[in-house]
Design a protein around this motif. Structure first.
Motif, PDB file in Angstrom:
ATOM      1  N   ALA A  43       6.267   1.549  -6.350  1.00 34.97           N
ATOM      2  CA  ALA A  43       5.142   1.487  -7.284  1.00 34.97           C
ATOM      3  C   ALA A  43       4.602   0.062  -7.397  1.00 34.97           C
ATOM      4  O   ALA A  43       3.384  -0.145  -7.496  1.00 34.97           O
ATOM      5  N   GLY A  44       5.475  -0.927  -7.365  1.00 35.77           N
ATOM      6  CA  GLY A  44       5.027  -2.311  -7.401  1.00 35.77           C
ATOM      7  C   GLY A  44       4.221  -2.686  -6.171  1.00 35.77           C
ATOM      8  O   GLY A  44       3.194  -3.362  -6.264  1.00 35.77           O
TER       9      GLY A  44
ATOM     10  N   LEU B 201      -4.500  -3.558  -6.605  1.00 32.49           N
ATOM     11  CA  LEU B 201      -5.128  -4.689  -7.286  1.00 32.49           C
ATOM     12  C   LEU B 201      -5.658  -5.737  -6.302  1.00 32.49           C
ATOM     13  O   LEU B 201      -6.598  -6.460  -6.620  1.00 32.49           O
ATOM     14  N   GLY B 202      -5.080  -5.809  -5.116  1.00 34.07           N
ATOM     15  CA  GLY B 202      -5.517  -6.793  -4.147  1.00 34.07           C
ATOM     16  C   GLY B 202      -6.636  -6.329  -3.247  1.00 34.07           C
ATOM     17  O   GLY B 202      -7.240  -7.145  -2.541  1.00 34.07           O
ATOM     18  N   MET B 203      -6.944  -5.048  -3.240  1.00 31.34           N
ATOM     19  CA  MET B 203      -7.995  -4.535  -2.353  1.00 31.34           C
ATOM     20  C   MET B 203      -9.367  -5.147  -2.626  1.00 31.34           C
ATOM     21  O   MET B 203     -10.080  -5.458  -1.678  1.00 31.34           O
TER      22      MET B 203
END
Length: 79
Positions: free
Chosen positions: A48-49, A56-58
């Motif tokens: 999940a992390g 979030l980085g996309m």
């Protein structure tokens, strides 16, 4: 391993690679239900992390298609 013709001291060391023990190791204990659940929870947390970091980085990895267009500020629009 090859055998030497001349006698060597401590010959048992030279032939140690052929030694096989007749003592079996004790059987492994099975994991309890709590240990299995803990490992599963830890694995899911790690996955999940990683997925969360990817989601979030996309936006930072995406190519900005409007980069060729110049942005106009509000002050230049009021003229």
């Amino acid at each position: 391993m090859f055998h030497r013709r001349e006698p060597i001291p401590f010959a048992f060391i030279a032939e140690a690679d052929r030694f096989r023990s007749n003592v079996a190791p004790p059987p492994r204990q099975r994991a309890s239900a709590g240990e299995i659940a803990g490992r599963l929870l830890l694995g899911l947390t790690v996955v999940a992390g990683l997925v969360g970091a990817l989601v979030l980085g996309m936006p930072a990895l995406s190519v900005d298609r409007a980069a060729g267009h110049t942005q106009q500020s509000e002050a230049s629009d009021r003229r």
